[in-house]
Design a protein around this motif. Structure first.
Motif, PDB file in Angstrom:
ATOM      1  N   HIS A 302       0.875  -1.178   0.000  1.00 20.78           N
ATOM      2  CA  HIS A 302       0.000   0.000   0.000  1.00 20.78           C
ATOM      3  C   HIS A 302       0.911   1.226   0.000  1.00 20.78           C
ATOM      4  N   ILE A 303       1.091   1.811  -1.170  1.00 17.86           N
ATOM      5  CA  ILE A 303       2.064   2.890  -1.348  1.00 17.86           C
ATOM      6  C   ILE A 303       1.361   4.240  -1.382  1.00 17.86           C
ATOM      7  N   ILE A 326       5.190   4.287 -10.405  1.00 16.44           N
ATOM      8  CA  ILE A 326       5.425   3.487  -9.200  1.00 16.44           C
ATOM      9  C   ILE A 326       5.512   2.006  -9.563  1.00 16.44           C
ATOM     10  N   LEU A 327       4.601   1.544 -10.416  1.00 21.60           N
ATOM     11  CA  LEU A 327       4.597   0.139 -10.828  1.00 21.60           C
ATOM     12  C   LEU A 327       5.915  -0.251 -11.482  1.00 21.60           C
ATOM     13  N   HIS A 328       6.414   0.600 -12.358  1.00 24.63           N
ATOM     14  CA  HIS A 328       7.690   0.320 -13.033  1.00 24.63           C
ATOM     15  C   HIS A 328       8.834   0.226 -12.020  1.00 24.63           C
ATOM     16  N   CYS A 329       8.850   1.160 -11.067  1.00 22.65           N
ATOM     17  CA  CYS A 329       9.922   1.160 -10.057  1.00 22.65           C
ATOM     18  C   CYS A 329       9.849  -0.105  -9.191  1.00 22.65           C
ATOM     19  N   CYS A 344       3.632  -8.114 -11.253  1.00 20.67           N
ATOM     20  CA  CYS A 344       3.255  -6.951 -10.439  1.00 20.67           C
ATOM     21  C   CYS A 344       2.103  -6.228 -11.130  1.00 20.67           C
ATOM     22  N   GLU A 345       1.102  -5.850 -10.353  1.00 20.55           N
ATOM     23  CA  GLU A 345      -0.027  -5.124 -10.925  1.00 20.55           C
ATOM     24  C   GLU A 345      -0.638  -4.188  -9.887  1.00 20.55           C
ATOM     25  N   LEU A 366      -0.487  -2.309  -4.782  1.00 20.01           N
ATOM     26  CA  LEU A 366       0.220  -3.121  -5.762  1.00 20.01           C
ATOM     27  C   LEU A 366       0.299  -4.573  -5.272  1.00 20.01           C
ATOM     28  N   LYS A 367      -0.087  -5.486  -6.107  1.00 22.24           N
ATOM     29  CA  LYS A 367      -0.016  -6.902  -5.779  1.00 22.24           C
ATOM     30  C   LYS A 367       1.176  -7.521  -6.489  1.00 22.24           C
ATOM     31  N   ILE A 368       2.040  -8.173  -5.709  1.00 20.14           N
ATOM     32  CA  ILE A 368       3.216  -8.865  -6.239  1.00 20.14           C
ATOM     33  C   ILE A 368       2.992 -10.354  -6.026  1.00 20.14           C
ATOM     34  N   SER A 369       3.006 -11.118  -7.104  1.00 25.41           N
ATOM     35  CA  SER A 369       2.703 -12.550  -7.043  1.00 25.41           C
ATOM     36  C   SER A 369       3.817 -13.362  -7.689  1.00 25.41           C
TER      37      SER A 369
END
Length: 371
Positions: A302-303, A326-329, A344-345, A366-369
């Motif tokens: 949660h950014i 933010i997603l790219h970083c 990442c999404e 952002l969800k990282i799976s």
């Protein structure tokens, strides 16, 4: 005759919505909330932007509201509109001309906190002015904000004008936050995000909060979202002192590990299902730490970030542009610091509040799976 704007809502939502309107300086405190059958009519300021207010409430609360306009008796124009007007009237009548009376205030239990430019001039009648303030606002203590100390914590510097005990409390969403008003600040503007967190089901999850403060989000995660465990990182010792009091007060201290220090040094790795990065204007200094805190299977970040809306963009376009950055970083950090292949999404974008003209406080989920 004059007119009064009223926001009509289910009566069970009235107090929750009133707090939101009060935080955003829309609530008209000079009038009372009217309860009629199953509805409540909350008075709002006449200058309120109705369309924007409806949009904000729909986004933050998930339901639509109706705004009514009713006529009221003209004689109300000649009476004090609110407590600040009443303060000016009574001080003028009893003490004469006092030019630096407060134009706004915050209430914490029996303490009123006034702006830094208020009641600075020395006066023989200052105690009488204090008496009037205490009578009108039903408080026993008066404190005045001062310049923020230029230390690494940006500590507040507050003067107690009446009273000696600096500890205060405020209750939000059934959670009591205690803190020393001379050493810590309370952020009222995040109420909608705290309420969103409170609706999560974290009963099987471990949460890492990298900017815990006095427990703004730690407590909703534990009390309402029922997090299995929370690691609370905070580098300000004064905030940590209040945080520990609040954890004990809420009866959740056994499910929280408090880590005093810079989160980049003290945060745990590979433990979190969810990481909260609640720092604005940007939490970028700890994005790497947040990624490393996630379990090897991944999780949710949660950014928090401030987003400036450019003159040639809509809010949604600006939010999307910032979100993609933010997603790219985060994708880059995941590749550098996590073993394996991950996706990442962005799964949600939450506008918390207007921070300044054309600047909004936004949270990107952002969800990282692991693939």
């Amino acid at each position: 005759m004059t007119v009064q704007k009223l926001l009509e809502v289910d009566k069970h939502e009235a107090q929750r919505l009133r707090k939101y309107l009060e935080t955003h300086n829309v609530y008209d405190s000079s009038q009372k909330i009217l309860i009629k059958n199953s509805s409540a009519r909350i008075p709002i300021k006449s200058e309120s932007d109705e369309d924007q207010l409806k949009e904000d409430i729909s986004k933050n609360f998930g339901y639509s509201v109706q705004i009514l306009v009713e006529e009221t008796r003209g004689e109300k124009l000649n009476s004090p509109k609110n407590k600040l007007d009443l303060l000016k009237k009574r001080v003028s009548e009893q003490c004469g001309d006092v030019k630096d009376l407060p134009e706004s205030y915050e209430i914490y239990g029996d303490l009123i906190l006034i702006p830094s430019n208020s009641l600075l001039a020395e006066s023989e009648q200052k105690e009488e002015v204090y008496d009037i303030i205490c009578d009108i606002f039903r408080v026993n203590r008066i404190a005045r904000k001062n310049a923020v100390v230029n230390d690494k914590f940006r500590s507040p510097r507050t003067d107690l004008l009446r009273g000696a005990e600096p500890w205060v409390h405020i209750v939000e969403n059934r959670i009591r936050y205690n803190f020393d008003v001379t050493k810590s600040m309370f952020c009222r503007g995040n109420i909608t995000e705290k309420m969103r967190v409170a609706k999560f089901d974290c009963s099987t999850e471990v949460v890492v909060d990298l900017f815990a403060g006095i427990g703004y989000f730690v407590l909703p995660y534990l009390v309402h979202a029922n997090a299995r465990h929370v690691y609370a990182c905070e580098w300000n010792p004064n905030s940590v002192e209040a945080l520990k009091v609040n954890l004990e007060d809420a009866g959740v201290a056994d499910r929280c590990t408090v880590l005093l220090g810079d989160n980049r040094e003290v945060a745990p790795s590979n433990v979190a299902d969810r990481v909260n990065l609640g720092l604005i204007p940007s939490s970028e200094i700890s994005w790497k730490t947040g990624v490393c805190a996630l379990k090897p299977s991944g999780g949710v970040l949660h950014i928090h970030s401030n987003v400036e809306v450019k003159s040639n963009q809509t809010k949604q376009e600006s939010f999307a542009t910032t979100g993609q950055h933010i997603l790219h970083c985060i994708q880059t950090l995941v590749k550098e610091h996590k073993d394996g292949d991950y996706s990442c999404e962005i799964i949600h974008t939450e506008c918390v509040k207007s921070y300044a003209p054309r600047i909004y406080h936004v949270v990107f989920d952002l969800k990282i799976s692991q693939k």
